[in-house]
Design an enzyme around this catalytic site. Structure first.
Site: not given
Length: 634
Positions: A2, A51, A75-77, A100, A292, A364
């Site tokens: 977020c 988000l 903001n985060g997890e 969370d 990509v 990633s």
């Protein structure tokens, strides 16, 4: 994932304007397009753009406890939140959501500022405790998620996920910090805690900031964690391989928890390939992967990504980026808010754009090079260190210093003949030499680029000081561990994580990095450096660990990197843009640069006499920042 924002009156309980609060919150709507939340009370604003990833129906923010005395924007997890819930319930805390976010609120009630020690994940949050009249800011250990803040001219405190939240406030003074300019032209970014503006700060990774209403002094960040390299683990290679696979598997498993579509970036490199292989072993359905590629074969790794995709039968997407994909300059300047010169931000932006068409969360392989000794510069540094250890510094300074001055700069020559930088580094101490090797522009190049007046403004400051300050806290004399530590504190947080955060959030995509799991980082710091670089092979134990799971071509081919053909761009399709940007009135009006040097850089590069692509790209991105800087605040 977020965007957060807010205001705090440290001395009183002024009523903040609702329209202003909404404006600074909505300026980062790209970070959270699903919902917006705003809490305003006397002396406080908490703003949030959401988000939705976990508990889609009930995870709205700002989120408060049962009696509305403790609230948070986050903001985060938090990947271990499900483990913390029963522990908090056992001491009387009741949960109204399955998010969370609520775990952090109750963790604060249970453990106070020490709650951050219990959190495993990527996070930046601001928590308000009304009973204690306390505002508490925290950032995750590896600096995956950003946090910016400033004290304003009207006496209030402002914070936000992105710097644009601060600059959108009418009381924020947009005065450029000359020291940040020096830092930028050395590192290619402005390292924590400095910002391009004097009055703004980044909260450093693994720190908290506590503000109490009525306090007479400005609070300073307090560290709560650090990496300690012991390199004393006597585990054998076979056991280290097995444990490494287990730890990566656990980290990946935790990051696969989501209530939305999930996938992975697959570059064709070792790290992302290992993450995808691990995901495939944990998933009952094909892993969604995206790659990509480039139409220039010198920069294209997609064939190796396809090998991994075929082996694990992933749901694979490939998108080819054309060799003239350089139309993102102004977009990137707006996203990053500060000068940012890592040209791989272009393909990173494109792969995030592509991934978002398929998933909301992507894993990633970022962080593997720093933790496991994957960079070529690490091996070169260790070779130089071996020579430095054999010769007294006085002798090295006189002999190699003279060679460094006399040897011509040979950008055009094969790499084996480009010895000038190596000679210069051999005359330096360890920290200075590593800074010399990683700097986009070395100290002598920056001095030529900057005007005499600007150099006087710096008053002796050198970007090397950033490394010196971190090195004092490294607590290791192992040559590899020291430079890994420096990269953790600067490159990883300031470049890699910043690049991925802004590029992913531009497309409302959440990126998770299993190789930055802090228990994994702590364990890797116990392994001897010979397991990381062995026989000239970087990531030795990691590659050996994943030999059963990945093609040998993927594991042991030369590292390519996520690069773009910058030198060719600047001599061809970016020619007009280069001239216009580097010699613009904006650039010259700053007084920072030597105009004759700017002209020389362009003429020598375009003629093919010298390769100044790095310097010119940095100048182009600095000019793009200046355009944003001079743009009226909306």
């Amino acid at each position: 994932m977020c965007g957060i924002s807010g205001l705090f009156d440290t001395q009183g309980q002024r009523q903040f304007d609702h329209a202003l609060a909404s404006r600074i919150n909505d300026i980062q709507a790209h970070r959270g397009p699903d919902e917006d939340g705003l809490h305003i009370e006397p002396g406080l604003v908490l703003g949030h753009r959401r988000l939705s990833v976990i508990d889609l129906a009930r995870g709205q923010q700002p989120l408060f406890n049962e009696d509305d005395t403790v609230g948070i924007v986050f903001n985060g997890e938090i990947y271990n939140y499900q483990e913390l819930v029963p522990e908090l319930q056992a001491v009387g805390h009741r949960f109204k959501t399955q998010s969370d976010t609520e775990v952090i609120v109750h963790a604060w009630e249970a453990w106070g500022p020490a709650c951050v020690q219990r959190l495993r994940g990527m996070f930046a949050f601001v928590l308000w405790d009304r009973n204690q009249q306390t505002l508490f800011l925290a950032r995750d250990r590896m600096g995956v998620k950003p946090m910016h803040y400033a004290w304003l001219t009207d006496g209030s405190f402002v914070f936000g996920s992105e710097l644009k939240v601060l600059t959108a406030h009418p009381a924020f003074v947009r005065e450029i910090d000359p020291l940040a300019v020096e830092d930028y032209f050395s590192f290619g970014y402005v390292p924590d805690p400095r910002c391009i503006y004097r009055s703004a700060h980044k909260l450093p990774p693994a720190t908290t900031l506590t503000l109490r209403r009525g306090q007479s002094h400005r609070a300073e960040p307090v560290p709560y964690w650090d990496v300690h390299f012991t390199n004393d683990n006597r585990m054998g290679l076979a056991d280290a391989q097995a444990e490494l696979r287990d730890r990566v598997r656990e980290s990946v498993r935790l990051r696969m928890i989501a209530d939305v579509p999930l996938g992975a970036f697959l570059s064709g490199g070792v790290d992302s390939s290992a993450v995808v292989a691990t995901m495939a072993g944990l998933s009952r359905v094909p892993v969604r992967t995206c790659t990509v590629g480039f139409d220039d074969p010198r920069f294209n790794e997609s064939i190796f990504a396809q090998q991994v995709a075929d082996r694990y039968q992933t749901d694979h997407r490939l998108e080819i980026v054309k060799g003239d994909d350089f139309d993102l300059v102004d977009t990137l300047a707006w996203l990053y808010d500060e000068p940012f010169a890592d040209s791989s931000s272009i393909p990173t932006y494109r792969v995030c754009q592509m991934a978002r068409k398929q998933v909301t969360v992507a894993l990633s392989g970022d962080g593997g090079d720093e933790s496991l000794g994957g960079y070529r510069r690490y091996r070169m540094h260790l070779g130089e260190e071996a020579v430095r250890g054999c010769l007294p510094q006085g002798l090295r300074r006189s002999v190699f210093g003279a060679f460094g001055q006399l040897y011509p700069k040979a950008d055009w020559a094969p790499r084996m003949f480009r010895a000038k930088t190596t000679f210069q580094a051999m005359a330096m101490d360890t920290v200075q030499a590593y800074h010399h090797s990683v700097s986009y522009l070395r100290s002598d190049q920056r001095k030529r680029l900057f005007s005499s007046a600007f150099q006087r403004t710096l008053d002796g400051y050198n970007a090397l000081d950033v490394f010196r300050n971190h090195a004092q806290r490294a607590q290791t004399d192992d040559p590899l561990a020291l430079i890994q530590y420096l990269d953790y504190k600067t490159w990883l947080a300031g470049d890699i994580n910043t690049k991925v955060d802004r590029a992913s959030m531009a497309h409302s995509l959440e990126v998770r990095e299993p190789l930055m799991d802090h228990p994994l980082i702590e364990w890797l710091a116990t392994l001897p450096s010979c397991l990381k670089i062995h026989g000239g092979e970087g990531k030795y134990v990691f590659k050996k660990a994943f030999e059963p799971l990945l093609p040998r071509d993927v594991l042991y081919r030369p590292k390519m990197g996520f690069s773009v053909p910058m030198a060719r761009w600047l001599r061809g399709p970016l020619l007009a843009r280069t001239r216009a940007a580097v010699l613009s009135e904006r650039m010259l009006a700053t007084g920072y640069f030597n105009a004759e040097v700017l002209q020389t850089l362009i003429s020598q590069h375009l003629s093919g006499q010298r390769d100044h692509a790095t310097q010119l790209w940095m100048l182009i991105m600095f000019d793009a920042f200046l355009r944003q800087y001079h743009a009226p605040v909306s």
